[in-house]
Write an enzyme that holds these catalytic residues in place. Structure first.
Site: not given
Length: 257
Positions: A7, A34, A147, A149, A218, A247-248
């Protein structure tokens, strides 16, 4: 072969990092999430210059997914979205690469368990489950990565009590994740690593990465045919240390021929 998921939290912002990572870690297939780009804004020329082909499903500002495939591998039978599901959010992409059916997904976040977005998340996962059931039946060598979530269990959360019954860790979400595994899939990372404190996402705030306060959300799920070929599955935290990082962190699986 090596397959990875990442991501990137805006491909426009993170394209230099993606190109650097591919140069240093030349995986055969990279699933991106994303993108945050319109379909016609995808940086195909730069991706091709790096030695990759691509299929993508873009959406301005939010969502968007892509598969980058290293030449000379071909992208066969690409499918954008979940067939038969009129989802306004562009979250799923699939293609066959060297005999492996690859599905990349940016799963719904859900916001909070009190939100309408949480209801949408559970409904969306039900659609993904039904779609995946058909794909696994048609393609014995199948991988779902992206991802999700969802942090599947308490080992995947830096503060279990703080996250208990919260979005990403709620009982219904974890049940949805288990429902995918019940189709005959395996969480590839947990084949090789049973330790806690192994995360793929860290909030930008409060030095969460430096303090290793994150979540493992992830994932790479594989059918038995690919599980038998898997030799390694790791979280590559190096790009999270770079300038202007996502941030991943990428997750990478290696398959024997």
């Amino acid at each position: 072969m090596k397959f990875a998921t990442w991501n990137v939290n805006s491909l426009k912002v993170r394209l230099p990092q993606v190109l650097q990572w591919l140069a240093e870690t030349p995986v055969d297939v990279l699933a991106l999430q994303e993108l945050k780009l319109d379909q016609d804004k995808f940086p195909l020329a730069e991706i091709e210059a790096a030695g990759y082909r691509a299929v993508w499903y873009g959406q301005k500002t939010y969502n968007g997914v892509a598969l980058l495939v290293r030449a000379p591998f071909e992208i066969e039978d690409p499918v954008l979205g979940i067939p038969g599901y009129d989802d306004p959010q562009r979250r799923v992409i699939a293609a066959t690469v060297n005999g492996v059916r690859v599905i990349g997904a940016y799963c719904v976040n859900g916001e909070s368990i009190e939100s309408d977005k949480y209801v949408y998340k559970l409904e969306w996962y039900a659609r993904l489950h039904d779609y995946l059931a058909l794909e696994v039946e048609k393609h014995p060598a199948c991988v779902l990565m992206g991802d999700f979530n969802i942090a599947p269990d308490d080992r995947d959360v830096y503060d279990v009590e703080a996250w208990r019954d919260k979005v990403l860790c709620s009982v219904p979400e974890r049940a949805a994740f288990e429902g995918l595994l019940a189709l005959g899939l395996t969480d590839a990372f947990r084949v090789f690593n049973q330790e806690d404190k192994q995360y793929s996402w860290w909030d930008y705030r409060a030095a969460m990465f430096r303090r290793n306060l994150g979540l493992r959300i992830d994932h790479i799920l594989v059918t038995d045919a690919l599980k038998a070929r898997a030799t390694e599955c790791v979280i590559d935290k190096a790009p999270r240390k770079w300038e202007r990082p996502s941030d991943h962190a990428p997750v990478v699986i290696t398959l024997a021929d």
